[in-house]
Design an enzyme around this catalytic site. Structure first.
Site, PDB file in Angstrom:
ATOM      1  N   SER A 171     -11.290  41.607 -23.071  1.00  0.00           N
ATOM      2  CA  SER A 171     -10.387  41.677 -21.465  1.00  0.00           C
ATOM      3  C   SER A 171     -10.846  41.537 -20.540  1.00  0.00           C
ATOM      4  O   SER A 171     -11.037  41.365 -19.814  1.00  0.00           O
ATOM      5  CB  SER A 171      -8.900  41.701 -21.758  1.00  0.00           C
ATOM      6  OG  SER A 171      -9.336  43.512 -22.100  1.00  0.00           O
TER       7      SER A 171
ATOM      8  N   LYS B 109      -8.101  48.189 -17.841  1.00  0.00           N
ATOM      9  CA  LYS B 109      -8.105  47.443 -16.906  1.00  0.00           C
ATOM     10  C   LYS B 109      -9.168  47.455 -15.706  1.00  0.00           C
ATOM     11  O   LYS B 109      -9.255  48.475 -14.871  1.00  0.00           O
ATOM     12  CB  LYS B 109      -6.415  46.220 -16.544  1.00  0.00           C
ATOM     13  CG  LYS B 109      -5.798  46.885 -17.777  1.00  0.00           C
ATOM     14  CD  LYS B 109      -7.028  45.120 -18.935  1.00  0.00           C
ATOM     15  CE  LYS B 109      -5.927  44.646 -19.999  1.00  0.00           C
ATOM     16  NZ  LYS B 109      -6.531  43.555 -20.952  1.00  0.00           N
TER      17      LYS B 109
END
Length: 218
Positions: free
Chosen positions: A40, A94
């Site tokens: 990701s 993230k």
């Protein structure tokens, strides 16, 4: 085992037990290292990277908790954060793209923050992906996009509430981030990473990727 035998066992292994306790305290409150199992955050972080987590970047926490004893700073745009997401029920890595008060939007995969649209250059196209340098509000890093627009290419606008952050994966079309799980609460954030400690190639018999050892993240 009776109390006498237990006491004797503890005395014989006192040094080892102290080491274990200190290691737990260190890894839970000062610094840790996490393996990244998903893509990701491609291309910044690849599967098999082991990242160094600075747990004192923002807070000094009570060991094994998110209870802050002292606050040193708050996450900034561009920081790569590690947080234990209640919404996703897992630990996530993230990048912060929106801080409290920011207005965040995506239009055809172009990130827009507070009305300012990101600029892209250094574009490289492959059969399965498009790579580019994203420039926005003084922050530059590489992103990975799908060759075709997906459902996550358009989002918002939303305004980041107080005490929360908007976080996204650099692999924009393959990241379950704030577009899916919502805003990240400040008290879920456990640290920041700026460096890869080491990396193993899962697709090639776990061969070390020497070029990624101690690599600094953008």
């Amino acid at each position: 085992m009776n109390a006498k035998n237990l006491s004797s066992l503890i005395r014989r292994n006192r040094g080892f037990l102290v080491f274990v306790v200190l290691m737990v305290v260190f890894r839970s409150s000062f610094a840790d290292w996490n393996t990244v199992p998903t893509g990701s955050m491609l291309p910044s972080i690849v599967e098999g990277d082991r990242i160094l987590v600075d747990k004192l970047a923002y807070d000094l926490n009570v060991p094994l908790t998110h209870h802050s004893l002292a606050r040193f700073a708050d996450p900034q745009r561009g920081d790569v954060i590690i947080f234990d997401s209640a919404a996703a029920n897992t630990r996530l890595v993230k990048r912060v793209v929106g801080i409290p008060g920011d207005r965040v939007q995506l239009i055809d995969n172009r990130l827009i923050v507070n009305g300012i649209a990101a600029q892209y250059d250094g574009i490289e196209e492959t059969q399965n992906a498009v790579f580019a340098n994203e420039h926005l509000l003084g922050i530059t890093h590489r992103v990975r996009l799908s060759p075709h627009l997906t459902a996550r290419a358009n989002f918002g606008p939303v305004t980041v509430p107080e005490g929360h952050y908007f976080a996204m994966g650099d692999n924009r079309d393959n990241s379950a981030d704030s577009r899916v799980i919502g805003f990240v609460p400040r008290d879920e954030i456990g640290g920041r990473t700026q460096r890869i400690v080491m990396s193993l190639n899962y697709e090639n018999n776990y061969v070390p990727r020497s070029d990624r050892f101690w690599k600094r993240l953008d």
